[in-house]
Design a protein around this motif. Structure first.
Motif, mmCIF file in Angstrom:
data_model
loop_
_atom_site.group_PDB
_atom_site.id
_atom_site.type_symbol
_atom_site.label_atom_id
_atom_site.label_comp_id
_atom_site.label_asym_id
_atom_site.label_seq_id
_atom_site.Cartn_x
_atom_site.Cartn_y
_atom_site.Cartn_z
ATOM 1 N N PHE A 236 -20.530 88.387 67.095
ATOM 2 C CA PHE A 236 -21.531 89.465 67.617
ATOM 3 C C PHE A 236 -20.462 89.792 69.580
ATOM 4 O O PHE A 236 -21.799 89.675 70.522
ATOM 5 C CB PHE A 236 -22.920 88.979 68.027
ATOM 6 N N ASP A 237 -19.932 91.076 69.123
ATOM 7 C CA ASP A 237 -18.935 91.150 70.767
ATOM 8 C C ASP A 237 -18.132 90.126 71.728
ATOM 9 O O ASP A 237 -18.481 90.775 72.576
ATOM 10 C CB ASP A 237 -20.503 92.805 71.152
ATOM 11 N N PHE A 238 -18.376 89.522 70.738
ATOM 12 C CA PHE A 238 -18.190 87.786 71.567
ATOM 13 C C PHE A 238 -16.759 87.628 71.585
ATOM 14 O O PHE A 238 -16.444 87.153 70.154
ATOM 15 C CB PHE A 238 -18.803 86.854 72.076
ATOM 16 N N ASP A 239 -15.652 86.671 72.599
ATOM 17 C CA ASP A 239 -14.714 86.179 71.952
ATOM 18 C C ASP A 239 -14.529 85.147 73.221
ATOM 19 O O ASP A 239 -14.668 85.044 74.271
ATOM 20 C CB ASP A 239 -13.400 87.375 72.437
ATOM 21 N N PHE A 240 -14.243 83.528 72.322
ATOM 22 C CA PHE A 240 -13.512 83.217 73.252
ATOM 23 C C PHE A 240 -12.460 82.008 72.255
ATOM 24 O O PHE A 240 -12.143 82.009 71.662
ATOM 25 C CB PHE A 240 -15.307 81.468 72.791
ATOM 26 N N PHE A 241 -12.238 81.436 73.615
ATOM 27 C CA PHE A 241 -10.782 80.807 73.477
ATOM 28 C C PHE A 241 -11.099 79.309 74.288
ATOM 29 O O PHE A 241 -11.313 79.795 75.845
ATOM 30 C CB PHE A 241 -9.769 81.803 74.034
ATOM 31 N N ASN A 242 -10.386 78.538 73.659
ATOM 32 C CA ASN A 242 -10.159 77.706 74.621
ATOM 33 C C ASN A 242 -8.678 76.760 74.539
ATOM 34 O O ASN A 242 -8.656 76.430 73.168
ATOM 35 C CB ASN A 242 -10.814 76.240 74.430
ATOM 36 N N GLU A 243 -8.149 76.582 75.525
ATOM 37 C CA GLU A 243 -7.456 75.348 75.524
ATOM 38 C C GLU A 243 -6.836 74.504 76.070
ATOM 39 O O GLU A 243 -6.494 74.338 77.468
ATOM 40 C CB GLU A 243 -5.910 76.587 75.256
ATOM 41 N N TYR A 244 -5.991 73.026 76.043
ATOM 42 C CA TYR A 244 -6.142 72.197 76.564
ATOM 43 C C TYR A 244 -4.573 71.326 77.076
ATOM 44 O O TYR A 244 -4.908 71.134 75.169
ATOM 45 C CB TYR A 244 -7.257 71.587 76.192
ATOM 46 N N ALA A 245 -4.158 70.667 77.428
ATOM 47 C CA ALA A 245 -2.877 69.985 76.996
ATOM 48 C C ALA A 245 -2.470 69.295 78.164
ATOM 49 O O ALA A 245 -3.663 68.609 79.630
ATOM 50 C CB ALA A 245 -1.422 71.235 77.592
ATOM 51 N N GLN A 256 0.668 61.509 84.424
ATOM 52 C CA GLN A 256 0.049 62.018 83.540
ATOM 53 C C GLN A 256 -1.029 63.406 83.990
ATOM 54 O O GLN A 256 -1.884 62.988 84.501
ATOM 55 C CB GLN A 256 -1.149 60.693 82.059
ATOM 56 N N GLY A 257 -0.602 64.237 83.090
ATOM 57 C CA GLY A 257 -1.716 65.207 83.750
ATOM 58 C C GLY A 257 -2.139 65.963 83.169
ATOM 59 O O GLY A 257 -1.750 65.917 81.754
ATOM 60 N N TRP A 258 -3.470 67.560 83.195
ATOM 61 C CA TRP A 258 -3.623 68.073 82.202
ATOM 62 C C TRP A 258 -3.663 69.535 82.852
ATOM 63 O O TRP A 258 -3.265 69.699 83.920
ATOM 64 C CB TRP A 258 -4.891 67.794 81.768
ATOM 65 N N ALA A 259 -3.579 70.645 81.612
ATOM 66 C CA ALA A 259 -4.257 71.998 82.095
ATOM 67 C C ALA A 259 -5.687 72.357 80.743
ATOM 68 O O ALA A 259 -5.609 71.885 79.985
ATOM 69 C CB ALA A 259 -2.941 72.591 81.986
ATOM 70 N N ASN A 260 -6.445 73.234 81.475
ATOM 71 C CA ASN A 260 -7.875 73.751 81.170
ATOM 72 C C ASN A 260 -7.494 74.975 81.031
ATOM 73 O O ASN A 260 -7.753 75.177 82.390
ATOM 74 C CB ASN A 260 -8.914 72.820 80.988
ATOM 75 N N TYR A 261 -7.840 75.644 80.447
ATOM 76 C CA TYR A 261 -8.371 77.047 80.517
ATOM 77 C C TYR A 261 -8.891 77.185 78.865
ATOM 78 O O TYR A 261 -9.149 77.280 78.410
ATOM 79 C CB TYR A 261 -6.866 77.531 79.813
ATOM 80 N N THR A 262 -9.636 78.348 79.743
ATOM 81 C CA THR A 262 -11.169 78.617 78.805
ATOM 82 C C THR A 262 -11.986 80.459 78.932
ATOM 83 O O THR A 262 -11.789 80.762 80.470
ATOM 84 C CB THR A 262 -12.463 77.971 79.100
ATOM 85 N N LYS A 278 -9.768 77.984 85.105
ATOM 86 C CA LYS A 278 -8.777 77.134 84.974
ATOM 87 C C LYS A 278 -8.840 75.874 85.218
ATOM 88 O O LYS A 278 -9.851 76.160 86.662
ATOM 89 C CB LYS A 278 -7.704 77.885 85.745
ATOM 90 N N ASP A 279 -7.825 75.270 85.217
ATOM 91 C CA ASP A 279 -7.577 73.503 86.078
ATOM 92 C C ASP A 279 -6.621 72.569 85.288
ATOM 93 O O ASP A 279 -6.559 72.111 84.032
ATOM 94 C CB ASP A 279 -8.795 72.698 85.267
ATOM 95 N N TYR A 280 -6.015 72.913 86.699
ATOM 96 C CA TYR A 280 -5.022 72.243 86.329
ATOM 97 C C TYR A 280 -4.658 70.926 87.427
ATOM 98 O O TYR A 280 -5.385 71.143 88.361
ATOM 99 C CB TYR A 280 -3.315 73.773 86.502
ATOM 100 N N TYR A 281 -4.097 70.039 86.793
ATOM 101 C CA TYR A 281 -4.103 68.340 87.453
ATOM 102 C C TYR A 281 -2.791 67.542 86.601
ATOM 103 O O TYR A 281 -2.454 67.320 86.819
ATOM 104 C CB TYR A 281 -5.271 67.649 87.771
ATOM 105 N N GLN A 282 -2.131 67.775 88.575
ATOM 106 C CA GLN A 282 -0.268 66.542 87.871
ATOM 107 C C GLN A 282 0.833 67.346 86.880
ATOM 108 O O GLN A 282 0.682 66.607 85.447
ATOM 109 C CB GLN A 282 -1.031 65.689 88.074
ATOM 110 N N TYR A 283 0.372 68.914 86.321
ATOM 111 C CA TYR A 283 1.116 69.599 85.834
ATOM 112 C C TYR A 283 2.293 70.583 86.441
ATOM 113 O O TYR A 283 2.743 71.074 85.057
ATOM 114 C CB TYR A 283 0.283 70.762 84.796
ATOM 115 N N ALA A 284 2.353 70.556 87.458
ATOM 116 C CA ALA A 284 3.972 70.516 87.643
ATOM 117 C C ALA A 284 5.090 70.152 87.175
ATOM 118 O O ALA A 284 5.276 69.556 86.356
ATOM 119 C CB ALA A 284 4.060 70.978 88.916
ATOM 120 N N ALA A 285 6.295 70.722 87.541
ATOM 121 C CA ALA A 285 7.322 70.278 86.737
ATOM 122 C C ALA A 285 7.674 68.957 87.385
ATOM 123 O O ALA A 285 8.174 67.745 87.210
ATOM 124 C CB ALA A 285 8.871 71.490 86.847
#
Length: 538
Positions: A236-245, A256-262, A278-285
């Protein structure tokens, strides 16, 4: 030089004698001479001269292809001596299957778990040397890869003493995406789920000088594991995407960290709206470092504005993968024929415990960026006007990395910019056009009690069949040191030589700025002199 001659002979011999092979080649020569200006006041002159050449060659026959890149430089743009094959690969493709051996790139999802790419202008190349297998079918997609990475990191804070470090990492990973809408015959809907995994065995150094270096602390990798899941849907003309790591880093201490993109997007004729999170926490090198970007193998969505303004695009926001939450809202509409109206609003900050909204208090180092523009497109000309507001608290500036969220009395280094832009294009005839552009910007830094104005103007004549001529000028009212400039004048020209060669020339002075890639940002020094680039395609 002998290697270059042999390569050129090989290319031309292949072009002449190969009847069944398709061979293509691109050769790029870069030359520059002048000075870079370093130091906080940009008043320390460092002489600069470089000449470099790289050639890309690819040959294909049927389902098979192979290629290589050879680079040679007495001293490159980044003070690096080169005389080697920097890329070699062999590829087989047949219907849904692709097999690559040698050097390769690739992406899982939106780049949260894996994103291998090359950006030469930013001295960024995260290719992996090994093997990759990919299957793309109607019901599912599979990727499996593994190999070694010799990513190069540059420490060019001091222009006269640039240092290039080389990593030695091992990577192993895979991704599976299932197309549920195809399996269950959902004709009006698209629905898919995916999972990915990446293992990185990082460098093991005994050199104490390197271990204490800022580049090592912020970029080099210890053993790391990342697992991610994704969900996509369209209807219905909508596009949704989520990725969590989730990311586990074996440093001291382990983290231990996480990344969340929606992302949620809606589009119809004459209107489009996209909301991203976006939600990034302790996700750097290095999750234990205050200032650290993504590893070279992740490039999560940054949710910043890719500005067309010349005065803004050299001041990008520095992403903080260890502690950043934010949103980006983009709107595009066409209220009447020939008029496009767009607006973008991005904002982010450090986390405030479990809150899902960024904080705008200075002690959370907020980033606020908004841009609005209107474009009118007529038969012979088009006109664009825009304006924006930027407020940023760069983590690497001043004492910002020492500030604790919740301390309202903190002295925060902040940068506020209000910008206005006008750009006019006029079609002189069917073959040529004229462009005029102007920008005005006010800059305020309360911590340093600084306020000044920048002005940018440019004019360009373009004859696409033959090339273009461009002149640009930046002036500032900022107080500068005695030997530092307060204006930057540049002349640029492009010339199309026959159909396969393009020559680009620049003479003048370029202002210092910031370049970011893969979440890592570095200061680019001012340059005063001459540059030439010649690109040839065969």
């Amino acid at each position: 030089m002998k290697k270059i001659i042999l390569i050129i002979i090989f290319v031309f011999a292949g072009l002449i004698f190969a009847e069944e092979f398709e061979i293509s080649a691109t050769n790029t020569i870069k030359f520059g001479i002048g000075s870079e200006w370093a130091g906080d006041l940009k008043n320390i002159e460092v002489k600069k001269q470089y000449i470099q050449n790289h050639i890309n060659v690819e040959a294909s026959k049927g389902n098979f292809s192979l290629g290589f890149t050879y680079e040679a430089a007495d001293s490159s743009e980044h003070n690096e001596a080169l005389n080697e094959f920097t890329k070699k690969y062999f590829k087989y493709s047949n219907n849904d299957i692709t097999v690559t051996a040698g050097d390769f790139y690739g992406t899982f999802g939106r780049g949260v778990v894996l994103d291998l790419k090359e950006e030469k202008a930013d001295f960024f190349d995260s290719k992996v040397t090994g093997g990759k297998v990919m299957y793309e079918g109607n019901y599912f997609t599979l990727q499996a890869l593994g190999g070694k990475s010799y990513f190069k990191a540059i420490n060019d804070v001091i222009s006269s003493n640039k240092i290039v470090y080389q990593m030695n990492n091992s990577l192993l990973g895979g991704e599976a995406v299932i197309n549920l809408s195809e399996i269950f015959k959902m004709e009006d809907y698209i629905f898919g789920i995916g999972g990915s995994y990446l293992f990185i065995k990082g460098d093991d150094f005994t050199d104490t000088d390197l271990v204490t270096d800022d580049i090592y602390e912020s970029v080099f990798i210890e053993q790391t594991e990342i697992g991610g899941i994704s969900l996509s849907a369209s209807a219905f003309d909508f596009d949704f995407f989520n990725e969590y790591a989730i990311k586990n880093t074996q440093r001291s201490p382990s983290k231990q960290g996480w990344a969340n993109y929606t992302s949620l997007a809606y589009a119809r004729v004459g209107f489009g709206l996209t909301v991203e999170f976006k939600d990034y926490y302790q996700y750097a090198a290095n999750p234990n470092a205050t200032v650290s970007g993504f590893t070279p193998y992740q490039n999560g969505p940054e949710l910043t504005i890719d500005h067309t303004s010349h005065l803004l695009n050299t001041h990008p926001h520095e992403i903080n993968p260890n502690d950043e939450i934010g949103y980006k809202i983009s709107i595009l509409t066409q209220p009447v024929k020939n008029i496009d109206v767009s607006g973008i609003f991005a904002f982010a900050s450090k986390h405030n415990e479990d809150a899902i909204m960024p904080e705008f208090s200075n002690d959370y180092l907020p980033y606020i960026d908004s841009w609005f523009d209107v474009k009118y497109d007529a038969d012979k000309y088009n006109l664009a006007v825009g304006g924006g507001y930027l407020y940023d608290s760069p983590l690497s500036k001043g004492d910002n990395q020492l500030i604790v969220p919740g301390d309202a009395d903190s002295l925060v280094y902040s940068d506020k910019r209000i910008t206005f832009l006008t750009e006019f294009h006029y079609e002189l005839n069917e073959s040529s056009s004229l462009m005029l552009a102007g920008e005005y910007q006010t800059v305020t830094n309360e911590l340093e009690d600084e306020e000044y104005n920048d002005i940018y103007v440019a004019a360009e004549y373009a004859y696409p069949e033959y090339g273009y001529l461009n002149i640009s000028l930046i002036t500032t009212s900022q107080e500068v040191a005695e030997n530092s400039p307060d204006s930057w004048l540049g002349f640029e020209a492009g010339l199309n030589i026959y159909e396969n060669h393009k020559l680009e020339l620049f003479y003048g002075r370029e202002r210092a700025g910031i370049k970011c890639s893969g979440g890592a940002c570095r200061q680019v020094p001012e340059f005063d002199g001459f540059r030439m680039t010649l690109i040839s395609e065969f």
